[in-house]
Design a protein around this motif. Structure first.
Motif, mmCIF file in Angstrom:
data_model
loop_
_atom_site.group_PDB
_atom_site.id
_atom_site.type_symbol
_atom_site.label_atom_id
_atom_site.label_comp_id
_atom_site.label_asym_id
_atom_site.label_seq_id
_atom_site.Cartn_x
_atom_site.Cartn_y
_atom_site.Cartn_z
ATOM 1 N N ALA A 55 36.234 18.910 -5.917
ATOM 2 C CA ALA A 55 36.660 17.762 -5.118
ATOM 3 C C ALA A 55 35.482 16.840 -4.820
ATOM 4 O O ALA A 55 35.620 15.610 -4.800
ATOM 5 C CB ALA A 55 37.297 18.239 -3.812
ATOM 6 N N ALA A 59 35.501 13.008 -5.976
ATOM 7 C CA ALA A 59 35.338 11.927 -4.997
ATOM 8 C C ALA A 59 34.130 11.073 -5.344
ATOM 9 O O ALA A 59 34.155 9.839 -5.196
ATOM 10 C CB ALA A 59 35.196 12.510 -3.592
ATOM 11 N N THR A 108 41.546 14.798 -7.901
ATOM 12 C CA THR A 108 40.876 14.794 -6.599
ATOM 13 C C THR A 108 41.887 14.731 -5.462
ATOM 14 O O THR A 108 41.700 15.362 -4.415
ATOM 15 C CB THR A 108 39.902 13.609 -6.504
ATOM 16 O OG1 THR A 108 38.982 13.657 -7.610
ATOM 17 C CG2 THR A 108 39.103 13.664 -5.212
ATOM 18 N N GLY A 112 42.351 17.585 -2.677
ATOM 19 C CA GLY A 112 42.277 17.222 -1.260
ATOM 20 C C GLY A 112 43.444 17.786 -0.472
ATOM 21 O O GLY A 112 43.265 18.317 0.634
ATOM 22 N N CYS A 116 43.249 20.842 2.388
ATOM 23 C CA CYS A 116 43.818 20.638 3.732
ATOM 24 C C CYS A 116 44.781 21.775 4.076
ATOM 25 O O CYS A 116 44.767 22.293 5.199
ATOM 26 C CB CYS A 116 44.539 19.301 3.807
ATOM 27 S SG CYS A 116 43.447 17.861 3.869
ATOM 28 N N LEU A 131 36.573 19.511 5.300
ATOM 29 C CA LEU A 131 37.546 19.489 4.200
ATOM 30 C C LEU A 131 38.787 18.707 4.608
ATOM 31 O O LEU A 131 39.352 17.956 3.799
ATOM 32 C CB LEU A 131 37.926 20.912 3.800
ATOM 33 C CG LEU A 131 36.798 21.808 3.303
ATOM 34 C CD1 LEU A 131 37.342 23.162 2.890
ATOM 35 C CD2 LEU A 131 36.073 21.146 2.131
ATOM 36 N N GLY A 134 37.814 15.037 4.556
ATOM 37 C CA GLY A 134 37.690 14.540 3.195
ATOM 38 C C GLY A 134 39.038 14.362 2.519
ATOM 39 O O GLY A 134 39.272 13.362 1.830
ATOM 40 N N GLY A 135 39.924 15.331 2.719
ATOM 41 C CA GLY A 135 41.251 15.241 2.126
ATOM 42 C C GLY A 135 42.032 14.057 2.651
ATOM 43 O O GLY A 135 42.668 13.313 1.884
ATOM 44 N N TYR A 138 40.525 10.693 1.318
ATOM 45 C CA TYR A 138 40.829 10.373 -0.079
ATOM 46 C C TYR A 138 42.319 10.118 -0.288
ATOM 47 O O TYR A 138 42.690 9.120 -0.928
ATOM 48 C CB TYR A 138 40.359 11.490 -1.009
ATOM 49 C CG TYR A 138 40.506 11.105 -2.465
ATOM 50 C CD1 TYR A 138 39.494 10.411 -3.118
ATOM 51 C CD2 TYR A 138 41.675 11.392 -3.176
ATOM 52 C CE1 TYR A 138 39.641 10.015 -4.445
ATOM 53 C CE2 TYR A 138 41.816 10.991 -4.495
ATOM 54 C CZ TYR A 138 40.803 10.316 -5.121
ATOM 55 O OH TYR A 138 40.968 9.905 -6.420
ATOM 56 N N SER A 189 36.611 6.766 -0.598
ATOM 57 C CA SER A 189 36.143 7.749 -1.587
ATOM 58 C C SER A 189 34.743 8.231 -1.223
ATOM 59 O O SER A 189 34.431 9.425 -1.342
ATOM 60 C CB SER A 189 36.131 7.140 -2.995
ATOM 61 O OG SER A 189 37.425 6.829 -3.429
ATOM 62 N N ALA A 192 35.044 10.591 1.637
ATOM 63 C CA ALA A 192 35.495 11.900 1.158
ATOM 64 C C ALA A 192 34.350 12.660 0.519
ATOM 65 O O ALA A 192 34.177 13.863 0.741
ATOM 66 C CB ALA A 192 36.641 11.727 0.166
ATOM 67 N N TYR A 196 33.034 16.293 1.862
ATOM 68 C CA TYR A 196 32.987 17.485 1.016
ATOM 69 C C TYR A 196 31.551 17.999 0.873
ATOM 70 O O TYR A 196 31.324 19.213 0.822
ATOM 71 C CB TYR A 196 33.566 17.174 -0.363
ATOM 72 C CG TYR A 196 35.054 16.918 -0.357
ATOM 73 C CD1 TYR A 196 35.901 17.656 0.470
ATOM 74 C CD2 TYR A 196 35.630 15.948 -1.184
ATOM 75 C CE1 TYR A 196 37.265 17.422 0.482
ATOM 76 C CE2 TYR A 196 36.992 15.721 -1.171
ATOM 77 C CZ TYR A 196 37.805 16.452 -0.339
ATOM 78 O OH TYR A 196 39.161 16.228 -0.332
#
Length: 204
Positions: A55, A59, A108, A112, A116, A131, A134-135, A138, A189, A192, A196
């Protein structure tokens, strides 16, 4: 762990010799269950690490892709003649539909969502909140923005005659609104990617 423990209890004789001493099945099964549980945790941890690593790469690739459009490509297309700019962007929108882009863009997003879910299920030992961040960044800021805003504008541009007056009007709007949403995609992005990366750092 429960499955290992119950199976061990049901199949064990009254006494088991373990590590040179005689032990009751309950004690022995608890030890075996702990070992099995630790093995499952280690396997899950390795899978999560692999997902986070992929991921992070995805990203990063998409952040660089969108940044290049915002910083260079669209600026250059806005400097040339309108018909040439439209034709170039139409060609780009066709060329970009390839397996490598799909793998990075959709892959990605799927990672994501998966990360999650793993966090919400309590299967992430450390860095889980990163995480989740980030999810969300994105999927919401990159994937959905693309589907809701950028793709419809690409489809409208594909139908226009580059040399027409309508094409010129659409191109001016495109250079404004499409680029604005592309800025959003680049920033989310990048967010994210940073999230990550922080999750990976916390796992070291």
């Amino acid at each position: 762990m429960r499955a290992h423990f119950l199976k061990c209890i049901l199949t064990s004789p009254p006494w088991q010799k373990m590590s040179g001493t005689m032990r009751l099945p309950l004690t022995r099964c608890r030890e075996l269950g702990t070992l099995a549980s630790n093995g499952e945790i280690a396997m899950t941890d390795r899978l999560v690490f692999a997902f986070v690593f992929l991921a992070t790469l995805g990203a990063g690739v998409m952040a660089g892709f969108f940044f290049t459009f915002s910083n260079t490509v669209m600026q250059a297309l806005g400097r040339i003649q309108v018909p040439a700019g439209i034709q170039a962007m139409q060609a780009i929108n066709i060329t970009v539909l390839n397996p490598f882009f799909f793998a990075a863009f959709f892959g990605t997003a799927l990672l994501g969502i998966l990360l999650c879910v793993l966090y919400l299920l309590g299967l992430v030992p450390s860095g889980g909140i990163w995480l989740l961040a980030g999810g969300i960044a994105y999927v919401m800021g990159t994937f959905l923005v693309t589907v809701i805003f950028n793709v419809p504008m690409n489809e409208a541009l594909a139908k226009i005659d580059p040399a027409s007056t309508q094409g010129a009007e659409l191109w001016r709007d495109y250079l404004s609104r499409w680029v604005m949403w592309n800025h959003v995609r680049a920033l989310t992005s990048l967010a994210a990617l940073a999230s990550y990366a922080m999750a990976l750092v916390q796992r070291l």
